[in-house]
Design an enzyme around this catalytic site. Structure first.
Site, PDB file in Angstrom:
ATOM      1  N   LYS A  22      -6.787 -11.445  -9.030  1.00 41.34           N
ATOM      2  CA  LYS A  22      -6.507 -11.664  -7.600  1.00 41.34           C
ATOM      3  C   LYS A  22      -6.458 -10.333  -6.865  1.00 41.34           C
ATOM      4  O   LYS A  22      -7.072 -10.175  -5.805  1.00 41.34           O
ATOM      5  CB  LYS A  22      -5.147 -12.376  -7.443  1.00 41.34           C
ATOM      6  CG  LYS A  22      -4.583 -12.315  -6.049  1.00 41.34           C
ATOM      7  CD  LYS A  22      -3.257 -13.029  -5.930  1.00 41.34           C
ATOM      8  CE  LYS A  22      -2.026 -12.192  -6.184  1.00 41.34           C
ATOM      9  NZ  LYS A  22      -1.617 -11.301  -5.094  1.00 41.34           N
ATOM     10  N   ASN A  23      -5.742  -9.372  -7.447  1.00 46.43           N
ATOM     11  CA  ASN A  23      -5.525  -8.116  -6.723  1.00 46.43           C
ATOM     12  C   ASN A  23      -6.765  -7.221  -6.683  1.00 46.43           C
ATOM     13  O   ASN A  23      -6.795  -6.246  -5.933  1.00 46.43           O
ATOM     14  CB  ASN A  23      -4.328  -7.361  -7.314  1.00 46.43           C
ATOM     15  CG  ASN A  23      -3.017  -8.053  -6.958  1.00 46.43           C
ATOM     16  OD1 ASN A  23      -3.007  -9.000  -6.167  1.00 46.43           O
ATOM     17  ND2 ASN A  23      -1.925  -7.594  -7.543  1.00 46.43           N
ATOM     18  N   CYS A 116       8.897  -9.489   3.683  1.00 44.86           N
ATOM     19  CA  CYS A 116       8.632 -10.574   2.749  1.00 44.86           C
ATOM     20  C   CYS A 116       9.771 -10.628   1.761  1.00 44.86           C
ATOM     21  O   CYS A 116      10.609  -9.733   1.706  1.00 44.86           O
ATOM     22  CB  CYS A 116       7.282 -10.433   2.070  1.00 44.86           C
ATOM     23  SG  CYS A 116       7.294  -9.482   0.590  1.00 44.86           S
ATOM     24  N   ARG A 121       8.103  -4.056   2.325  1.00 37.88           N
ATOM     25  CA  ARG A 121       6.646  -3.930   2.333  1.00 37.88           C
ATOM     26  C   ARG A 121       6.076  -3.248   3.577  1.00 37.88           C
ATOM     27  O   ARG A 121       5.317  -3.838   4.350  1.00 37.88           O
ATOM     28  CB  ARG A 121       5.987  -5.294   2.125  1.00 37.88           C
ATOM     29  CG  ARG A 121       6.431  -5.942   0.840  1.00 37.88           C
ATOM     30  CD  ARG A 121       5.557  -7.052   0.403  1.00 37.88           C
ATOM     31  NE  ARG A 121       4.456  -6.585  -0.425  1.00 37.88           N
ATOM     32  CZ  ARG A 121       3.820  -7.353  -1.303  1.00 37.88           C
ATOM     33  NH1 ARG A 121       4.153  -8.607  -1.451  1.00 37.88           N
ATOM     34  NH2 ARG A 121       2.835  -6.875  -2.024  1.00 37.88           N
ATOM     35  N   ASP A 304       4.713  -6.652 -11.332  1.00 33.56           N
ATOM     36  CA  ASP A 304       4.249  -8.046 -11.293  1.00 33.56           C
ATOM     37  C   ASP A 304       4.453  -8.775 -12.627  1.00 33.56           C
ATOM     38  O   ASP A 304       4.154  -9.964 -12.731  1.00 33.56           O
ATOM     39  CB  ASP A 304       2.773  -8.106 -10.871  1.00 33.56           C
ATOM     40  CG  ASP A 304       2.582  -7.744  -9.399  1.00 33.56           C
ATOM     41  OD1 ASP A 304       3.589  -7.618  -8.672  1.00 33.56           O
ATOM     42  OD2 ASP A 304       1.423  -7.587  -8.970  1.00 33.56           O
ATOM     43  N   ARG A 396      -0.701 -19.309  -4.947  1.00 32.52           N
ATOM     44  CA  ARG A 396      -1.259 -18.125  -4.285  1.00 32.52           C
ATOM     45  C   ARG A 396      -1.959 -17.222  -5.297  1.00 32.52           C
ATOM     46  O   ARG A 396      -2.904 -16.525  -4.959  1.00 32.52           O
ATOM     47  CB  ARG A 396      -0.142 -17.302  -3.617  1.00 32.52           C
ATOM     48  CG  ARG A 396       0.425 -17.928  -2.374  1.00 32.52           C
ATOM     49  CD  ARG A 396       1.320 -16.926  -1.691  1.00 32.52           C
ATOM     50  NE  ARG A 396       0.716 -15.616  -1.794  1.00 32.52           N
ATOM     51  CZ  ARG A 396       1.366 -14.461  -1.943  1.00 32.52           C
ATOM     52  NH1 ARG A 396       2.668 -14.451  -1.972  1.00 32.52           N
ATOM     53  NH2 ARG A 396       0.723 -13.328  -2.027  1.00 32.52           N
TER      54      ARG A 396
HETATM   55  C1  UD1 Z   1       0.233  -4.503  -4.489  1.00 34.82           C
HETATM   56  C2  UD1 Z   1       0.036  -5.819  -5.173  1.00 34.82           C
HETATM   57  C3  UD1 Z   1       1.381  -6.410  -5.610  1.00 34.82           C
HETATM   58  C4  UD1 Z   1       2.142  -5.398  -6.465  1.00 34.82           C
HETATM   59  C5  UD1 Z   1       2.217  -4.043  -5.782  1.00 34.82           C
HETATM   60  C6  UD1 Z   1       2.793  -2.962  -6.686  1.00 34.82           C
HETATM   61  C7  UD1 Z   1      -1.970  -6.648  -4.131  1.00 34.82           C
HETATM   62  C8  UD1 Z   1      -2.590  -7.634  -3.196  1.00 34.82           C
HETATM   63  N1  UD1 Z   1      -0.631  -6.722  -4.246  1.00 34.82           N
HETATM   64  O1  UD1 Z   1       1.003  -4.732  -3.322  1.00 34.82           O
HETATM   65  O2  UD1 Z   1       1.119  -7.585  -6.363  1.00 34.82           O
HETATM   66  O3  UD1 Z   1       3.457  -5.868  -6.688  1.00 34.82           O
HETATM   67  O4  UD1 Z   1       0.897  -3.601  -5.381  1.00 34.82           O
HETATM   68  O5  UD1 Z   1       2.039  -2.845  -7.840  1.00 34.82           O
HETATM   69  O6  UD1 Z   1      -2.651  -5.871  -4.787  1.00 34.82           O
HETATM   70  N2  UD1 Z   1       5.044   1.568   0.357  1.00 34.82           N
HETATM   71  C9  UD1 Z   1       5.462   2.374   1.384  1.00 34.82           C
HETATM   72  N3  UD1 Z   1       4.622   2.535   2.467  1.00 34.82           N
HETATM   73  C10 UD1 Z   1       3.405   1.947   2.537  1.00 34.82           C
HETATM   74  C11 UD1 Z   1       2.986   1.126   1.470  1.00 34.82           C
HETATM   75  C12 UD1 Z   1       3.845   0.956   0.386  1.00 34.82           C
HETATM   76  O7  UD1 Z   1       6.552   2.933   1.362  1.00 34.82           O
HETATM   77  O8  UD1 Z   1       2.683   2.149   3.529  1.00 34.82           O
HETATM   78  C13 UD1 Z   1       5.943   1.359  -0.816  1.00 34.82           C
HETATM   79  C14 UD1 Z   1       6.416  -0.095  -0.945  1.00 34.82           C
HETATM   80  O9  UD1 Z   1       7.588  -0.322  -0.203  1.00 34.82           O
HETATM   81  C15 UD1 Z   1       6.633  -0.221  -2.432  1.00 34.82           C
HETATM   82  C16 UD1 Z   1       5.598   0.725  -3.051  1.00 34.82           C
HETATM   83  O10 UD1 Z   1       5.187   1.591  -1.990  1.00 34.82           O
HETATM   84  O11 UD1 Z   1       7.911   0.250  -2.782  1.00 34.82           O
HETATM   85  C17 UD1 Z   1       4.389   0.045  -3.644  1.00 34.82           C
HETATM   86  O12 UD1 Z   1       3.764  -0.759  -2.652  1.00 34.82           O
HETATM   87  P1  UD1 Z   1       2.194  -1.048  -2.691  1.00 34.82           P
HETATM   88  O13 UD1 Z   1       1.619  -0.482  -3.941  1.00 34.82           O
HETATM   89  O14 UD1 Z   1       1.614  -0.641  -1.393  1.00 34.82           O
HETATM   90  O15 UD1 Z   1       2.164  -2.629  -2.781  1.00 34.82           O
HETATM   91  P2  UD1 Z   1       1.068  -3.632  -2.170  1.00 34.82           P
HETATM   92  O16 UD1 Z   1      -0.248  -2.950  -2.073  1.00 34.82           O
HETATM   93  O17 UD1 Z   1       1.637  -4.302  -0.971  1.00 34.82           O
END
Ligand code: UD1
Length: 416
Positions: A22-23, A116, A121, A304, A396
């Protein structure tokens, strides 16, 4: 609303094939916006998040055919640069279209994703990266607007490892002018799969899979055929299922190089693992040994898989610690596991699991995707019936999960 009913204490046996990731599928589908030529994606999992991304492509003007697990996409006539709130609110990964639209059309408008259940996030890193490349970002009426006369390659150093920001900046950089270097990039297998796909289209991306990724901008991209990499989290979920039910399950197409840490932890818990080619067989144990984990970006233990690991450890022969370092609220499955007889206490981002000899079936409620997986695993092990509600979260991210478990001999069914 559909529910899943599980009659526990049945041994599982046989083999299962893992669906596409999915990711990986989500950013790859979004990134097809970068080319006007046809892309054919195979091994695409038919699950709700993918259907939402497909809808998003159609909303911006793309043309798609989704037959079986093959998705054809033609993004010749993109006419709309807006990802509307009704889609973004159902799936936060909608934010991926921002990098792709900005990359090809220098403009994008995406509804603010909002909070969420598993944590705040934020997307600040995505936006800072776009700005550094020359985009102007404004936030109005719940929408983020990004516009640029041109995008220029630059050096971007993330202070937190982010899968989403890494993917979004790669997409924005592929058609930008000059060279972009991302430091402290996410190394997850889905980022590598996105880069491999874009390179097939003619992009120039190197260093993916490592912490430093370099993208050299090219003027345009062509089409290609690409097979989505297998889902290592789904593989890990079935491995944990063998562990928790003391069963022997073979995964036919295990992405072995992506699940090393899960294999290592299952062995620490006393499970027996055998690799034969791409097949991986896991033999569980009646009471796993305690094996503590701390979630980390890849190649660390995946957040995950944390909920599924909590379910497995709830049956262990001692005490273990689960430290969640990625998502601050990702313990919503714990009260539900405790309702099934587990003995887990949570303080801040740490859960202390005191293993119990057995679980008992109960009505439980799913709060998020992987919490749902952990409740299915607990239900498979528990005495009696577990009735799992709000399974739309599971839909999902898992393709026919109950069917796959049924084929392995579980007494599990979906009821309307
Ligand atoms: C993706 C995955 C999700 C997984 C996560 C971490 C997808 C669609 N989803 O989510 O299943 O749990 O990676 O492996 O691939 N952060 C910031 N600022 C930002 C972005 C992130 O501070 O702009 C922080 C978040 O709060 C979190 C960490 O970085 O603590 C990791 O987030 P991120 O890797 O971005 O997660 P997603 O891409 O949303």
């Amino acid at each position: 609303m559909d529910k899943i009913i599980v009659e526990g204490r049945n041994k599982l046996s046989g083999s299962v094939s893992i669906s596409g990731s999915k990711n990986a599928a989500l950013p790859i589908i979004a990134s097809t916006i970068l080319t006007a030529k046809e892309c054919a994606l195979t091994n695409v999992p038919r699950l709700n998040d993918v259907l939402v991304m497909n809808k998003l492509i159609k909303t911006v003007g793309g043309d798609t055919d989704f037959t079986g697990n093959t998705l054809y996409i033609r993004n010749k006539n993109i006419t709309n640069f807006k990802a509307p709130y009704d889609l973004v609110k159902t799936m936060r990964a909608s934010v991926y279209v921002m990098g792709a639209l900005l990359g090809r059309y220098r403009q994008a408008e995406v509804a603010l994703p909002g909070g969420c259940v598993i944590g705040e996030r934020p997307i600040n890193l995505h936006l800072q990266g776009f700005e550094k490349m020359g985009a102007k970002i404004t936030i109005e009426h719940g929408y983020i607007k990004a516009k640029a006369k041109k995008l220029k390659g630059t050096e971007i150093n993330f202070d937190v490892v982010s899968v989403g920001a890494t993917a979004n900046i790669i997409m924005a950089a592929v058609l930008a002018e000059g060279r972009t270097v991302i430091s402290n990039a996410a190394c997850e297998p889905h980022i590598a799969d996105l880069a491999r796909f874009l390179n097939k289209l003619g992009a120039k991306i190197t260093g993916y899979g490592s912490k430093e990724i370099e993208i050299r901008g090219v003027p345009e991209l062509k089409g290609c055929k690409h097979e989505i990499t297998p889902d290592y989290i789904e593989a890990g979920t079935f491995m944990a299922a063998a562990g928790i039910t003391n069963s022997k399950i073979t995964i036919n197409n295990a992405p072995l190089e992506h699940i090393e840490i899960i294999i290592q932890k299952l062995e620490e818990a006393g499970c027996k693992i055998k690799k034969t080619g791409t097949k991986l067989t896991v033999q569980g144990v009646e009471r796993p040994k305690p094996a503590s984990i701390e979630t980390r970006p890849y190649p660390g233990f995946p957040t995950d898989m944390q909920a599924q690991w909590s379910a497995l450890m709830s049956l262990s022969s001692g005490a273990s610690i689960i430290n969640e370092t990625i998502w601050e609220k990702r313990f919503m499955h714990i009260p539900e596991l405790n309702r099934m007889g587990a003995n887990i206490s949570v303080k801040g981002n740490t859960a202390v699991v005191e293993g119990v000899a057995g679980l008992s079936g109960a009505p439980v409620m799913v709060s998020d995707l992987r919490a749902g997986a952990s409740l299915v695993l607990a239900g498979l092990r528990a005495r009696g019936t577990t009735e799992i509600s709000r399974i739309y979260h599971l839909d999902r991210g898992y393709e026919r999960i109950e069917k796959k478990f049924e084929m392995l001999g579980a007494k599990i069914k979906r009821v309307k």
